[in-house]
Design a protein around this motif. Structure first.
Motif, PDB file in Angstrom:
ATOM      1  N   ASN A 117      37.080  48.148  53.609  1.00 14.02           N
ATOM      2  CA  ASN A 117      36.645  46.707  53.105  1.00 14.02           C
ATOM      3  C   ASN A 117      36.414  45.768  54.305  1.00 14.02           C
ATOM      4  O   ASN A 117      35.484  44.751  54.263  1.00 14.02           O
ATOM      5  CB  ASN A 117      37.605  46.140  52.137  1.00 14.02           C
ATOM      6  N   CYS A 155      36.537  39.540  48.284  1.00 15.89           N
ATOM      7  CA  CYS A 155      37.178  40.530  48.589  1.00 15.89           C
ATOM      8  C   CYS A 155      38.859  40.276  48.200  1.00 15.89           C
ATOM      9  O   CYS A 155      39.593  41.346  47.891  1.00 15.89           O
ATOM     10  CB  CYS A 155      37.417  40.621  50.301  1.00 15.89           C
ATOM     11  N   THR A 157      39.538  38.948  45.112  1.00 20.02           N
ATOM     12  CA  THR A 157      39.273  39.377  43.674  1.00 20.02           C
ATOM     13  C   THR A 157      39.266  41.106  43.745  1.00 20.02           C
ATOM     14  O   THR A 157      39.883  41.685  43.032  1.00 20.02           O
ATOM     15  CB  THR A 157      38.030  38.723  43.134  1.00 20.02           C
ATOM     16  N   LEU A 158      38.635  41.751  44.719  1.00 19.16           N
ATOM     17  CA  LEU A 158      38.242  42.827  44.694  1.00 19.16           C
ATOM     18  C   LEU A 158      39.906  43.556  44.896  1.00 19.16           C
ATOM     19  O   LEU A 158      40.046  44.748  44.276  1.00 19.16           O
ATOM     20  CB  LEU A 158      37.263  43.259  45.759  1.00 19.16           C
ATOM     21  N   ASN A 159      40.545  43.239  45.760  1.00 12.43           N
ATOM     22  CA  ASN A 159      41.707  43.767  45.992  1.00 12.43           C
ATOM     23  C   ASN A 159      43.017  43.211  45.097  1.00 12.43           C
ATOM     24  O   ASN A 159      44.347  43.149  45.539  1.00 12.43           O
ATOM     25  CB  ASN A 159      41.832  43.402  47.406  1.00 12.43           C
TER      26      ASN A 159
END
Ligand code: HEC
Length: 176
Positions: A117, A155, A157-159
């Motif tokens: 990421n 990133c 939010t993604l994590n």
């Protein structure tokens, strides 16, 4: 006359012999544990003497900066970067970018699970932003900067950290 000059020399030699013997003895009383490679890798449970105390490889690894620490530095550098560029101090803004890339590498090393990421973020946002810094162009910088911050928060939010939203402080820092 002769015995007066020889006596101090003899005393010094005896003192040196005693000092060397004492030093040898002190080395012998504190054996250094050996860290030996095993079939599965290095022994990471043996305390290794350091200047302050003995630490195992596991302990040393455990106190390396994790992503939270890296991110605190990111936040600070992106804050200074923005206002440095705004005030025309492009060298300082470039410096903040260089240091941000370096601390990102620390994150990639200590938290390998996030490395992919982080690398994608670097290629998609940091490199284009860096190009605007090198061009010293405020308008393109500002646009790329805003996109980058969206990338930061994307990133998060993604994590599974949707509640971490980086927002640029509205007043400039005390620029160093
Ligand atoms: C690879 C994904 C990713 C990218 C890209 C990313 N972050 Fe983070 N960020 C995280 C994660 C995950 C955390 C939660 C910290 C943890 O895991 O310990 C976090 C936490 C934070 C925190 C809170 C730190 C704290 O402990 O108080 C800040 C501030 C932050 N990020 C700023 C930024 C900024 C600014 C950017 C962009 C320049 C950015 N982040 C880019 C993943 C990322």
């Amino acid at each position: 006359m002769e015995s007066k000059t020889i006596a101090p020399i003899v005393i010094s030699i005896v003192a040196i012999i005693i000092a060397v013997a004492a030093l040898n003895a002190s080395y012998k009383t504190t054996p250094v544990p050996q860290v030996t490679p095993t079939a599965v890798g290095f022994d990471n449970k043996t305390p290794i003497p350091t200047t302050h105390n003995s630490l195992t490889l596991d302990q040393i690894a455990g106190i390396q900066p994790g992503l939270g620490t890296v991110m605190m530095e990111y936040g600070n550098r992106f804050y200074i970067m923005y206002y440095a560029a705004k005030s025309g101090n492009w060298e300082l803004a470039q410096y903040q970018m260089k240091e941000a890339l370096e601390i990102q590498e620390v994150g990639e090393t200590t938290r390998t699970g996030r490395a992919a990421n982080l690398k994608t973020f670097e290629a998609s946002y940091l490199e284009p932003l860096n190009a605007t810094l090198n061009a010293k162009d405020w308008n393109t910088f500002q646009a790329a900067y805003n996109k980058t911050i969206d990338g930061c928060n994307g990133c998060h939010t993604l994590n599974q950290f949707p509640y971490i939203t980086y927002t640029l402080p509205s007043s400039p820092p005390n620029i160093p």
